[in-house]
Design an enzyme around this catalytic site. Sequence first.
Site, PDB file in Angstrom:
ATOM      1  N   ASP A 206      -5.842  15.170  36.388  1.00 53.71           N
ATOM      2  CA  ASP A 206      -4.835  16.175  36.035  1.00 53.71           C
ATOM      3  C   ASP A 206      -3.413  15.625  36.101  1.00 53.71           C
ATOM      4  O   ASP A 206      -2.531  16.230  36.729  1.00 53.71           O
ATOM      5  CB  ASP A 206      -4.954  17.396  36.959  1.00 53.71           C
ATOM      6  CG  ASP A 206      -6.356  17.957  37.020  1.00 53.71           C
ATOM      7  OD1 ASP A 206      -7.077  17.848  36.014  1.00 53.71           O
ATOM      8  OD2 ASP A 206      -6.748  18.506  38.067  1.00 53.71           O
TER       9      ASP A 206
ATOM     10  N   GLU B 150      -6.999  25.690  29.132  1.00 51.77           N
ATOM     11  CA  GLU B 150      -6.366  25.489  30.438  1.00 51.77           C
ATOM     12  C   GLU B 150      -5.352  24.366  30.337  1.00 51.77           C
ATOM     13  O   GLU B 150      -5.081  23.832  29.268  1.00 51.77           O
ATOM     14  CB  GLU B 150      -7.426  25.176  31.493  1.00 51.77           C
ATOM     15  CG  GLU B 150      -8.261  23.960  31.175  1.00 51.77           C
ATOM     16  CD  GLU B 150      -9.457  23.788  32.101  1.00 51.77           C
ATOM     17  OE1 GLU B 150      -9.724  24.699  32.903  1.00 51.77           O
ATOM     18  OE2 GLU B 150     -10.120  22.736  32.008  1.00 51.77           O
TER      19      GLU B 150
END
Length: 498
Positions: A19, A175
């Site tokens: 991430d 997302e």
Amino acid sequence: MPETGATVSNPVIPGFHPDPSVCRVGEDYYAACSSFEYFPGIPLFHSRDLVHWTQIGNALDRPSQLRLPLDAPSSGGIYAPTLRHHDGRFWLIVTNVSADGNLLFTATDPAGPWSDPVRLPGVHGIDPDIAWDEDGTCWCTVAGVAQVAIDPRTGETLGPSRRLWSGTPGAKAPEAPHLYRIGDHWYLLIAEGGTERCHGVSVARARTPDGPFEPCPDNPVLTHRGTDRPIQNTGHADLVQGPDGSWWMVLLGVRPGGGSPGWHVIGRETFLVPVDWVDGWPVVGDLSTDLPAPSWPLHPGPSVPGRDDFDLGELAPHWVSVRRRPAEDCTTKERAGWLTLRARGRSLDDADVTFAGRRQQHLSCRVRALIDVSEGSGGLAVRLDEQHHYDVEASSGEVRVRARIGPLSTVVASRPTPPGPVVLRVEVAAVQGVNDPRSGPDTVTVGFEEPDGTFVALASLDGRYLSTEVAGGFTGRVIGMYAASGSAHFDWFAYEPL
């Protein structure tokens, strides 16, 4: 200046560093990654060239910043930070899914200290992003994809949340939103398809930060789904501009190994790929393990040291523990030049284990540590979570190997050892040239060294059982030291890529 045709290695931040979020300040680049159940949280990196990254700290290094209750599951905790620089400050917005929800931190120096959290009770959803428009409005966008204006200094929401875009029709899990003003448009970059093999990156644009958004006709702009490329699960991207005006994307991906279906063991890693702009849309270049070197000068920085003799008063920033690290249970100050671990939980099965480890960053590596168990017992562990780990543990006069695979836990082997401190050893060897489609990705061999340095291998274990494809979740392997009873003292720890 790199030579024509020169390449650099991808991933640029190897090992369990998922991430990624990146921002540029002048000639410096900074990146942050998810940390899940590990403390301290959110590793922070610095680079001068987007290729060589050095960890400069962890944003969440105090219990007042990071609450990880003992019942917080592995792969819970800290999800998907966004790192930005605005108005002379660094801003870090993130979700703690195990306590407190969405949080915002600030710092004048990304190496820290970072502030205590500003809570965002009106922001619902994970993977928060933060961006400011021309009139100073601060927009927070979350997975879903929904958006709300906030006051970043108080955490107050300024109006209702509204849905912006749902991504590609039929694709699950929109997302990891990131919102940017580039040229005449606002671009909304998202991940979709789930963070497994169908992961991808898509983009939409609008004239204003709150839409309406028009999707790119060529979405997804990046995915390796349905291919045999060595990098898979590609997604969760962020954009940054290079010093020559070029554009680049950092993103996560994995390097699966072994036969079918392929197992990734060291987690989701941070990769770099060039981006061109065509007709107002980003066009992502070829993502491979050999990256064409950027056109600007490269600035290799210091790497994570391979050996730690524990001569400093504090642990280096690459050391992490599970959920918490009380100073009285993990200290270099009790015995000069040694790391002392005092047992809380009895083994790696326990949520409250006393553990200090570093991420496995190479597909093949060797780890060694000298342990004194005259006041207790402890060892070396290769950890994925409480239910998936391999341990080589020393107690008075004996070394034993234990494997925990789901509900099964067994002592695989044991051997008497001479009195005194002993060197424990773990060797991870990636499988080369897969012939059997059922073969695992690597072998984990564990044992100890005789006083003359001879390696006594007690067990060679299949690495697939310490993989995300077997265990589930979002993390990668962490290899480190633990205490099982009393106090275990470690004189040094050495990590060597093979």
